[in-house]
Scaffold this motif. Structure first.
Motif, PDB file in Angstrom:
ATOM      1  N   VAL A  40      31.001  15.399  43.164  1.00 25.01           N
ATOM      2  CA  VAL A  40      31.925  15.477  42.033  1.00 25.01           C
ATOM      3  C   VAL A  40      31.323  14.778  40.815  1.00 25.01           C
ATOM      4  CG1 VAL A  40      34.148  14.651  41.143  1.00 25.01           C
ATOM      5  CG2 VAL A  40      34.023  15.679  43.414  1.00 25.01           C
ATOM      6  N   LYS A  44      30.210  16.173  37.152  1.00 27.57           N
ATOM      7  CA  LYS A  44      30.834  15.654  35.933  1.00 27.57           C
ATOM      8  C   LYS A  44      29.776  15.157  34.948  1.00 27.57           C
ATOM      9  CE  LYS A  44      35.537  14.236  36.918  1.00 27.57           C
ATOM     10  NZ  LYS A  44      36.047  14.738  35.664  1.00 27.57           N
ATOM     11  N   THR A  53      35.190  19.754  40.353  1.00 26.49           N
ATOM     12  CA  THR A  53      35.610  19.012  39.162  1.00 26.49           C
ATOM     13  C   THR A  53      36.962  19.460  38.630  1.00 26.49           C
ATOM     14  OG1 THR A  53      34.444  20.470  37.624  1.00 26.49           O
ATOM     15  CG2 THR A  53      33.226  18.556  38.465  1.00 26.49           C
ATOM     16  N   ASN A  59      41.093  14.951  38.787  1.00 28.81           N
ATOM     17  CA  ASN A  59      41.449  14.825  37.379  1.00 28.81           C
ATOM     18  C   ASN A  59      42.679  13.980  37.107  1.00 28.81           C
ATOM     19  OD1 ASN A  59      39.385  16.437  36.027  1.00 28.81           O
ATOM     20  ND2 ASN A  59      40.142  18.021  37.379  1.00 28.81           N
TER      21      ASN A  59
END
Length: 108
Positions: A40, A44, A53, A59
């Motif tokens: 992840v 990012k 992501t 998030n």
């Protein structure tokens, strides 16, 4: 020292305009989750929008723990409620259901 957060699962964030990545809150499950977290965070940092992501859990940040002594009281209540659930074949009582609804329980 234990690395944890209120949702008992890692959280992910970036800083300095996306040039620094941070993940924490593994709650003792870092061996299995760290590979996922690395994927992840690399995506990012590269600025890629991937399936990973875009996940809601990637998030959203967990709610902060309350300050002491409120946190200590909450830990005591959570511990007692978990023991009762274990003794009751896993059936969750009202306190655990409220914590789950607030996304602050072990089953959130």
């Amino acid at each position: 020292m234990l690395d944890t957060c209120s949702r008992f699962f890692p959280f992910f964030t970036t800083g300095y305009s996306g040039r620094v990545a941070l993940t924490a809150g593994f709650t003792g499950l870092g061996v299995g989750a760290s590979r996922f977290a690395a994927k992840v965070m690399l995506d990012k940092l590269a600025g890629k929008r991937t399936e990973l992501t875009e996940l809601k859990m990637v998030n959203t940040l967990p709610k902060p723990f309350p300050p002491d002594p409120v946190a200590w009281i909450g830990v005591q209540m959570m511990t007692k409620a978990m023991v009762r659930a274990d003794q009751n074949e896993g059936r969750r009582g009202p306190f655990l259901k409220v914590m789950d609804a607030l996304k602050m329980g072990f089953d959130s």
